[in-house]
Design an enzyme around this catalytic site. Structure first.
Site, PDB file in Angstrom:
ATOM      1  N   CYS A  26       0.807  -1.227   0.000  1.00 50.86           N
ATOM      2  CA  CYS A  26       0.000   0.000   0.000  1.00 50.86           C
ATOM      3  C   CYS A  26       0.839   1.276   0.000  1.00 50.86           C
ATOM      4  O   CYS A  26       0.338   2.357  -0.273  1.00 50.86           O
ATOM      5  CB  CYS A  26      -0.952   0.009   1.188  1.00 50.86           C
ATOM      6  SG  CYS A  26      -2.148  -1.317   1.075  1.00 50.86           S
TER       7      CYS A  26
ATOM      8  N   HIS B 294      -3.490   7.140   2.639  1.00 52.48           N
ATOM      9  CA  HIS B 294      -3.878   5.849   2.059  1.00 52.48           C
ATOM     10  C   HIS B 294      -5.280   5.497   2.547  1.00 52.48           C
ATOM     11  O   HIS B 294      -5.628   5.744   3.701  1.00 52.48           O
ATOM     12  CB  HIS B 294      -2.867   4.776   2.483  1.00 52.48           C
ATOM     13  CG  HIS B 294      -3.257   3.405   2.049  1.00 52.48           C
ATOM     14  ND1 HIS B 294      -3.591   3.122   0.750  1.00 52.48           N
ATOM     15  CD2 HIS B 294      -3.403   2.242   2.745  1.00 52.48           C
ATOM     16  CE1 HIS B 294      -3.908   1.837   0.663  1.00 52.48           C
ATOM     17  NE2 HIS B 294      -3.805   1.285   1.857  1.00 52.48           N
TER      18      HIS B 294
ATOM     19  N   ASN C 125     -10.187   0.005  -0.688  1.00 52.34           N
ATOM     20  CA  ASN C 125      -8.723   0.057  -0.678  1.00 52.34           C
ATOM     21  C   ASN C 125      -8.202  -0.482  -2.014  1.00 52.34           C
ATOM     22  O   ASN C 125      -8.294  -1.677  -2.275  1.00 52.34           O
ATOM     23  CB  ASN C 125      -8.210  -0.790   0.496  1.00 52.34           C
ATOM     24  CG  ASN C 125      -6.701  -0.751   0.644  1.00 52.34           C
ATOM     25  OD1 ASN C 125      -5.996  -0.214  -0.220  1.00 52.34           O
ATOM     26  ND2 ASN C 125      -6.203  -1.325   1.726  1.00 52.34           N
TER      27      ASN C 125
HETATM   28  O1  UT7 Z   1      -3.982  -1.407   3.352  1.00 47.36           O
HETATM   29  C1  UT7 Z   1      -3.176  -2.331   4.013  1.00 47.36           C
HETATM   30  C2  UT7 Z   1      -3.298  -2.177   5.460  1.00 47.36           C
HETATM   31  N1  UT7 Z   1      -4.552  -2.711   5.917  1.00 47.36           N
HETATM   32  C3  UT7 Z   1      -5.236  -2.076   6.835  1.00 47.36           C
HETATM   33  O2  UT7 Z   1      -4.879  -1.015   7.254  1.00 47.36           O
HETATM   34  C4  UT7 Z   1      -6.467  -2.780   7.377  1.00 47.36           C
HETATM   35  C5  UT7 Z   1      -6.435  -2.720   8.882  1.00 47.36           C
HETATM   36  N2  UT7 Z   1      -7.520  -3.427   9.533  1.00 47.36           N
HETATM   37  C6  UT7 Z   1      -8.811  -2.999   9.483  1.00 47.36           C
HETATM   38  O3  UT7 Z   1      -9.158  -2.077   8.764  1.00 47.36           O
HETATM   39  C7  UT7 Z   1      -9.807  -3.662  10.397  1.00 47.36           C
HETATM   40  O4  UT7 Z   1      -9.120  -4.475  11.324  1.00 47.36           O
HETATM   41  C8  UT7 Z   1     -10.883  -4.539   9.686  1.00 47.36           C
HETATM   42  C9  UT7 Z   1     -11.823  -3.625   8.901  1.00 47.36           C
HETATM   43  C10 UT7 Z   1     -10.208  -5.542   8.770  1.00 47.36           C
HETATM   44  C11 UT7 Z   1     -11.722  -5.251  10.726  1.00 47.36           C
HETATM   45  O5  UT7 Z   1     -12.291  -4.317  11.634  1.00 47.36           O
HETATM   46  P1  UT7 Z   1     -12.169  -4.520  13.212  1.00 47.36           P
HETATM   47  O6  UT7 Z   1     -12.869  -3.407  13.839  1.00 47.36           O
HETATM   48  O7  UT7 Z   1     -10.705  -4.704  13.518  1.00 47.36           O
HETATM   49  O8  UT7 Z   1     -12.982  -5.822  13.417  1.00 47.36           O
HETATM   50  P2  UT7 Z   1     -12.516  -7.157  14.184  1.00 47.36           P
HETATM   51  O9  UT7 Z   1     -11.524  -7.890  13.372  1.00 47.36           O
HETATM   52  O10 UT7 Z   1     -12.175  -6.790  15.592  1.00 47.36           O
HETATM   53  O11 UT7 Z   1     -13.873  -7.955  14.195  1.00 47.36           O
HETATM   54  C12 UT7 Z   1     -14.983  -7.533  14.998  1.00 47.36           C
HETATM   55  C13 UT7 Z   1     -16.113  -8.504  14.769  1.00 47.36           C
HETATM   56  C14 UT7 Z   1     -15.682  -9.970  14.851  1.00 47.36           C
HETATM   57  O12 UT7 Z   1     -16.746 -10.712  15.425  1.00 47.36           O
HETATM   58  P3  UT7 Z   1     -16.683 -11.167  16.957  1.00 47.36           P
HETATM   59  O13 UT7 Z   1     -15.444 -11.987  17.085  1.00 47.36           O
HETATM   60  O14 UT7 Z   1     -16.606  -9.882  17.743  1.00 47.36           O
HETATM   61  O15 UT7 Z   1     -17.953 -11.912  17.138  1.00 47.36           O
HETATM   62  C15 UT7 Z   1     -15.551 -10.376  13.397  1.00 47.36           C
HETATM   63  O16 UT7 Z   1     -15.736 -11.742  13.188  1.00 47.36           O
HETATM   64  O17 UT7 Z   1     -16.636  -8.315  13.448  1.00 47.36           O
HETATM   65  C16 UT7 Z   1     -16.669  -9.589  12.769  1.00 47.36           C
HETATM   66  N3  UT7 Z   1     -16.490  -9.344  11.333  1.00 47.36           N
HETATM   67  C17 UT7 Z   1     -17.508  -9.028  10.535  1.00 47.36           C
HETATM   68  N4  UT7 Z   1     -18.837  -8.894  10.756  1.00 47.36           N
HETATM   69  C18 UT7 Z   1     -19.603  -8.573   9.715  1.00 47.36           C
HETATM   70  C19 UT7 Z   1     -15.349  -9.333  10.626  1.00 47.36           C
HETATM   71  N5  UT7 Z   1     -15.608  -9.022   9.349  1.00 47.36           N
HETATM   72  C20 UT7 Z   1     -16.944  -8.839   9.248  1.00 47.36           C
HETATM   73  C21 UT7 Z   1     -17.824  -8.496   8.201  1.00 47.36           C
HETATM   74  N6  UT7 Z   1     -19.127  -8.368   8.474  1.00 47.36           N
HETATM   75  N7  UT7 Z   1     -17.382  -8.264   6.935  1.00 47.36           N
END
Ligand code: UT7
Length: 332
Positions: A116, A256, A286
């Site tokens: 990225c 980004h 992204n």
């Molecule tokens: O460009 C390269 C660099 N990349 C980045 O900068 C990305 C960095 N990471 C992120 O943007 C975020 O971590 C994500 C958007 C990928 C995820 O968001 P988060 O707030 O970190 O969510 P999480 O991983 O803590 O998940 C929270 C909950 C989980 O459920 P439980 O365990 O709390 O029951 C996930 O299973 O959300 C669930 N979840 C979803 N729910 C509905 C994960 N993906 C989804 C989804 N829809 N698509």
């Protein structure tokens, strides 16, 4: 001896017309529009469809538009760098294919992979050739067809990415404009959190790697988020402090576009108002190497000569960095 700076003298972007909305994802995986929008800021992303169409299609469209817009003859281009993580093939470089498609015959061209942060790395690299007065016209492309490496059954990752990109023309100037300063970082220990497991020389493609879905983006969202939110803000603030820039001096932040919460945290740390931040994540998601040139392209009509612009990115590697540039021209 004359001292040259590298100025962006033109920009063009391109995205494919097909769109995947959050509503489409609701039918594909266990997710909701509300979750995607509130956790990432994304509503829709563009997807390049069609057999045999790779990242070079995006790069070619962007470069053709750039050549036309800047009235640049293809034969006058000295160098072309394409930042991408989704090259058309392992070799030759996608940059070579783009050059060929655009009639660029007198340039040397190559790809650069910094995930990225690729567009930033390529911009800094290209600027050195301009500053050393060995090259006069350099095109830097940032483009990715992320849909080619996204697992559309992995709900945490598939909703994040889209396809698109842009290209800038860099030329020498003796004025105090163009790329002024940059800070770039790499930390290879971050690989475990964000990578593609197979397809390279360490693990060549096989039936087993395909069955194990190892040709897709593997991302541990939370650790990447933590590193991204800290490092992107730190490096953006670092370039301000290094150059005694206050938030009042800065016209635009170009971050980004990985997650709206990371963008907002970076702007907050810099003391920049949201109106001064280029944000198009809602419509494109992204696009990896494509995000920064797509922003600059969309905001081009609002940019004025002398505007102080800070670009910042964080991505796989880990790689991250920031650039301070002074915009080189008024709108046409
Ligand atoms: O460009 C390269 C660099 N990349 C980045 O900068 C990305 C960095 N990471 C992120 O943007 C975020 O971590 C994500 C958007 C990928 C995820 O968001 P988060 O707030 O970190 O969510 P999480 O991983 O803590 O998940 C929270 C909950 C989980 O459920 P439980 O365990 O709390 O029951 C996930 O299973 O959300 C669930 N979840 C979803 N729910 C509905 C994960 N993906 C989804 C989804 N829809 N698509």
């Amino acid at each position: 001896m004359r001292r040259y700076k590298a100025a962006i003298t033109g920009i063009h972007g391109w995205v494919p017309e097909d769109i995947l909305t959050n509503a489409d994802f609701e039918k594909m995986v266990d997710t909701t529009d509300e979750w995607i929008l509130s956790r990432t800021g994304i509503r829709e992303r563009h997807i390049l469809k069609g057999e045999g169409k790779g990242t070079s299609v995006i790069g070619t469209e962007a470069v053709k538009g750039l050549l036309l817009k800047t009235q640049t003859k293809p034969e006058d281009v000295d160098m072309l760098i394409c930042a991408t993580v989704t090259p058309d093939m392992m070799f030759p470089a996608t940059a070579n294919i783009i050059s060929h498609n655009c009639g660029i015959k007198n340039a040397f061209s190559y790809d650069l992979n910094a995930a990225c942060s690729g567009f930033l790395y390529a911009l800094v690299t290209a600027s050195k050739f301009i500053e050393s007065d060995t090259h006069k016209k350099i095109i830097v492309v940032g483009a990715d067809k992320m849909s080619s490496i996204v697992d559309y059954t992995d709900r945490q990752t598939c909703v994040l990415f889209g396809d698109g990109g842009g290209a800038v023309l860099l030329e020498p100037t003796t004025e105090e404009i163009g790329l002024i300063d940059s800070i770039m970082h790499t930390d290879g220990s971050g690989m475990i959190h964000l990578h593609m497991k197979a397809g390279g020389s360490a693990k060549p493609p096989s039936h087993a790697t395909i069955d194990a879905k190892e040709h897709f983006v593997y991302q541990e969202g939370q650790p990447v988020f933590k590193f991204a939110v800290t490092n992107m803000a730190d490096v953006a603030v670092a370039i301000m402090e290094k150059n005694q820039l206050t938030s009042k001096d800065i016209a635009w932040l170009v971050p980004h576009q990985a997650n709206m919460r990371i963008i907002e945290a970076t702007a907050r740390r810099m003391g920049i108002q949201k109106e001064q931040v280029m944000i198009n994540i809602e419509r494109y998601g992204n696009t990896t190497c494509g995000t920064l040139p797509l922003c600059l392209w969309e905001w081009e009509p609002q940019l004025r000569k002398g505007d102080n612009i800070v670009l910042a990115a964080f991505g796989g590697g880990f790689t991250w960095g920031s650039i301070w540039l002074k915009w080189a021209y008024d709108p046409a």
